[in-house]
Design an enzyme around this catalytic site. Structure first.
Site, short mmCIF file in Angstrom:
data_model
loop_
_atom_site.label_atom_id
_atom_site.label_comp_id
_atom_site.label_asym_id
_atom_site.label_seq_id
_atom_site.Cartn_x
_atom_site.Cartn_y
_atom_site.Cartn_z
N ASP A 141 -6.92 -1.76 3.76
CA ASP A 141 -5.96 -2.77 3.30
C ASP A 141 -6.33 -4.17 3.78
O ASP A 141 -5.73 -5.15 3.33
CB ASP A 141 -4.55 -2.43 3.82
CG ASP A 141 -4.03 -1.12 3.27
OD1 ASP A 141 -4.29 -0.84 2.09
OD2 ASP A 141 -3.36 -0.38 4.02
N ASP A 179 0.87 -1.17 0.00
CA ASP A 179 0.00 0.00 0.00
C ASP A 179 0.92 1.23 0.00
O ASP A 179 2.07 1.15 0.43
CB ASP A 179 -0.87 -0.02 1.25
CG ASP A 179 -1.60 1.29 1.46
OD1 ASP A 179 -2.30 1.72 0.54
OD2 ASP A 179 -1.42 1.89 2.54
#
Length: 739
Positions: free
Chosen positions: A640, A445
């Site tokens: 996430d 990420d």
């Protein structure tokens, strides 16, 4: 007491956002957290080999309410999960199988094995002293003792110092199973019995084998003592963590500071910590400031300055400055307790590779007994004296001890997870540790992982709409919202109504009677807002690597905002190290191509996937896996979580959300990206040690049993080799600590 674990950190369902988490994952997590499995940890005594482990697991699994039981020989612990498992029933089942069991309480201090180690050493010395005269007579015939003296010395060693083997072996027979103790008891009894029969029949002092039985027991006692000391070394990390917990806290009540037992501290209490003292609770600083050394918790090498409002954790050291801390977590709720619990669970879990040893150990002892019987009959058939046939069968029984087989995997895992914890890497279980070895692609990420995650508002055009943007974002916790509020500091903001978060798109709400939208280009497109009026400004911001957002009414564009973020120091070096390990890197982000490409270029990411919704991150991870790659996903936020769960191994930053850590196999206790490579490297080295240990364990038996069966190993040499096998396997695992 039954310890109830709700997932990794016991995260209450109330803390999980239903608005931004992927719905299927939300349902799974909420179900898991609101209907948690109950777990009980037991300390098991009397286990000596992999066969013992198999036996204890079987009897525990049969107790009503138990869904899973995992027993670890190296830690001598059993981890039981189920629906309302009965603690008393579990203990009774273990005791009926011939072993001891006591509950391990979460707040219990680390076990002190010093007394047991001292007793074992005394027994070892006594066995060696009593055996020495027998050995001297074997080496130098002139020093041969009379038969009755040999009988007396050997009998004391056999039935007093070796009593543990007979007791445990008898329990195994009653349970219709076998273990190392049974093999040792049978082997030494055969040598002692044969010698007693020859001495009683002939009265001769020569041609006896009392030294063999006594030496065997001495070797086994010595091997178990060395093995126990080596196993203690594998748990140094968790023992050190448990000893970080202070027994008392200095609590300030009504202006008076009083030393109070840590069990009596309550939420909201003010705890005073002086320079040089350990912080006894989790909390927030209300008065004072100082540098906090949390190296044992996070692996951070240098103290970090903290001031009023900052969070601190129990076990950290206040290096300077007096602090007054408002308690937010105590006991089992603290970060220290959760770390200890996580490391304990990881060390108690079984790696998939352990199944190989389990399958072998399940049939090992019966097979060895059969081989020993065949050896005895075959040698008798050749016409050799019965004493020779019996001694060769005894050698088979002794050399075939499955101790090393049961220790190979758990000892390596204990050392590996302990080392990881000291570096600030928390590994959820042995399966995660083993799986990380095979990673080929590492997906990151961007915001909060590769970057600091604290963007600033670099530009807004026209600037007159900053107040509207800040008013709309007043109730949002998104990093971009915080950047807008910081930029509007000191301005008078309007009240926002009907505020809603649109996952992956932006936010909407009513400010001063006007409906406003703030988000990315997809949000504008969905609402039919044309971007032409500010396209040049947006393109310029994108080219500069800024994250671009738009402020609009449902039918009219008002402003364009450009946000910049800072790449974490060390991110580039961390990515380079992954490349040196032959790993490919991918960045997944909801930002536009310009901002994503800018960050990727700075750190050296191989592939960029921009403008990705949270649910799409999981789809990209699944796509990578579908190509045959083993994928690790590194992230820190709630959004996430689906991707972390979809990856072969999820790696979460502890600086992020609890939900991210809940679904990850590995948690990094600080935002240092070099820990990603450390975790994968440690996994590779730990798995190498596991395979090396299993190789040596099998090698000892595959080579030793035939040599013993064909008469090339005496019982004494077989006993020495058996003891050496366990010690060498544990010592090999300890070599992990050299790096």
């Amino acid at each position: 007491m039954i310890r109830i674990n709700s997932g990794r950190h016991g995260l209450p369902a109330s803390q999980v956002s239903h608005r931004v988490l992927d719905p299927p994952l939300t349902k799974s997590l909420i179900s898991h957290m609101t209907h948690p499995a109950e777990t009980i940890d037991l300390a098991i005594t009397g286990m000596t080999c992999a066969s013992c482990v198999s036996r204890v697991e079987k009897v525990l699994s049969r107790v009503p309410g138990v869904t899973d039981a995992s027993v670890n020989l190296a830690t001598e612990r059993a981890h039981i999960a189920g629906t309302h498992p009965d603690l008393a029933g579990l203990i009774r089942a273990v005791e009926k199988a011939g072993y001891g069991a006591t509950e391990i309480r979460p707040e219990a201090p680390p076990a002190d094995h010093q007394k047991q180690d001292h007793t074992d050493l005394i027994h070892l010395i006594a066995a060696a002293v009593l055996t020495a005269p027998l050995l001297a007579g074997m080496i130098v015939p002139a020093l041969m003792l009379p038969g009755w003296t040999q009988f007396a010395l050997a009998s004391v060693v056999q039935f007093w110092l070796g009593a543990r083997f007979f007791i445990a072996g008898w329990h195994a027979v009653r349970a219709l199973s076998g273990n190392m103790d049974l093999l040792v008891a049978l082997g030494t009894s055969a040598a002692w019995g044969l010698s007693t029969w020859i001495w009683a029949s002939t009265g001769h002092a020569h041609g006896l084998y009392f030294e063999s039985s006594a030496l065997l027991i001495t070797f086994v006692l010595g091997g178990k003592w060395l093995e126990a000391r080596a196993k203690r070394s594998t748990v140094t990390a968790i023992t050190a963590l448990m000893r970080l917990r202070p027994a008392t806290a200095r609590v300030r009540r009504d202006g008076v500071d009083t030393d109070t037992p840590i069990t009596a501290v309550r939420h909201g209490d003010l705890v005073v910590v002086r320079p040089g003292e350990r912080i006894p609770v989790d909390g927030r600083i209300r008065e004072g400031s100082g540098a906090i050394d949390a190296s044992m918790l996070t692996g951070e090498s240098l103290p970090v300055d903290h001031t009023v409002g900052d969070a601190v954790a129990a076990g950290a050291i206040d290096t300077d400055g007096m602090l007054v801390i408002e308690t937010t977590a105590i006991g089992a709720e603290t970060m220290l307790a959760r770390i200890v619990r996580l490391v304990e669970d990881a060390q108690a879990s079984k790696a998939p590779i352990q199944r190989v040893a389990d399958r072998v150990s399940a049939v090992f002892v019966p097979v060895v007994l059969g081989i020993a019987l065949v050896t005895l009959v075959a040698w008798l058939a050749t016409g050799v004296p019965a004493s020779t046939a019996i001694l060769n069968a005894v050698s088979v029984l002794v050399i075939a001890c499955p101790c090393a087989l049961g220790l190979a995997t758990p000892t390596a895992i204990m050392v590996g997870t302990g080392m990881a914890a000291r570096r600030g890497i928390l590994i959820r279980d042995a399966a995660a540790l083993e799986r990380a070895r095979d990673v080929q692609v590492v997906a990151f990420d961007k915001t909060g992982t590769l970057t600091l995650g604290k963007p600033s508002l670099a530009r807004i055009v026209p600037a007159t709409y900053l107040t509207d943007a800040a008013s709309l974002q007043a109730g949002s916790e998104h990093p971009l919202a915080e950047a807008v509020r910081v930029a509007a500091h000191g301005m008078t903001l309007s009240k926002v109504d009907d505020f809603r978060t649109l996952p992956g798109l932006g936010v909407t709400g009513t400010v001063a009677g006007r409906t406003l939208l703030l988000g990315n280009a997809r949000l504008m497109q969905q609402h039919g807002v044309a971007l032409d009026a500010l396209k040049l400004d947006a393109d310029a911001m994108t080219a500069a690597g800024h994250t671009v957002s738009f402020l609009a009414e449902p039918n009219r564009l008002l402003a364009v905002l450009g946000f910049s973020d800072t790449v974490k120091s060390g991110a580039k070096a961390a990515i380079e190290r992954l490349h040196k390990m032959s790993l490919r890197t991918v960045m997944l982000t909801g930002d536009g191509e310009g901002a994503a490409a800018s960050v990727a270029a700075q750190v050296g990411i191989d592939t960029v996937r921009a403008r990705i919704l949270p649910a799409d991150k999981a789809a990209v991870v699944a796509e990578l896996r579908a190509n045959g790659d083993v994928v690790a996903m590194v992230g820190d936020g709630i959004n996430d979580a689906p991707a972390l769960a979809a990856a072969d191994i999820g790696i979460a930053m502890a600086s992020g959300t609890d939900v991210a850590m809940e679904v990850a196999g590995i948690t990094l206790m600080r935002g240092d990206l070099s820990l990603v490579a450390d975790a994968i490297d440690l996994s590779r080295r730990t798995c190498r040690k596991i395979w090396q240990g299993l190789f040596w364990a099998f090698a000892y038996n595959l080579l030793g049993i035939p040599l013993a069966a064909f008469g090339y190993l005496s019982p004494v040499l077989a006993g020495g080799a058996m003891a050496l096998s366990s010690v060498s396997v544990v010592a090999n695992a300890l070599l992990l600590r050299r790096r």
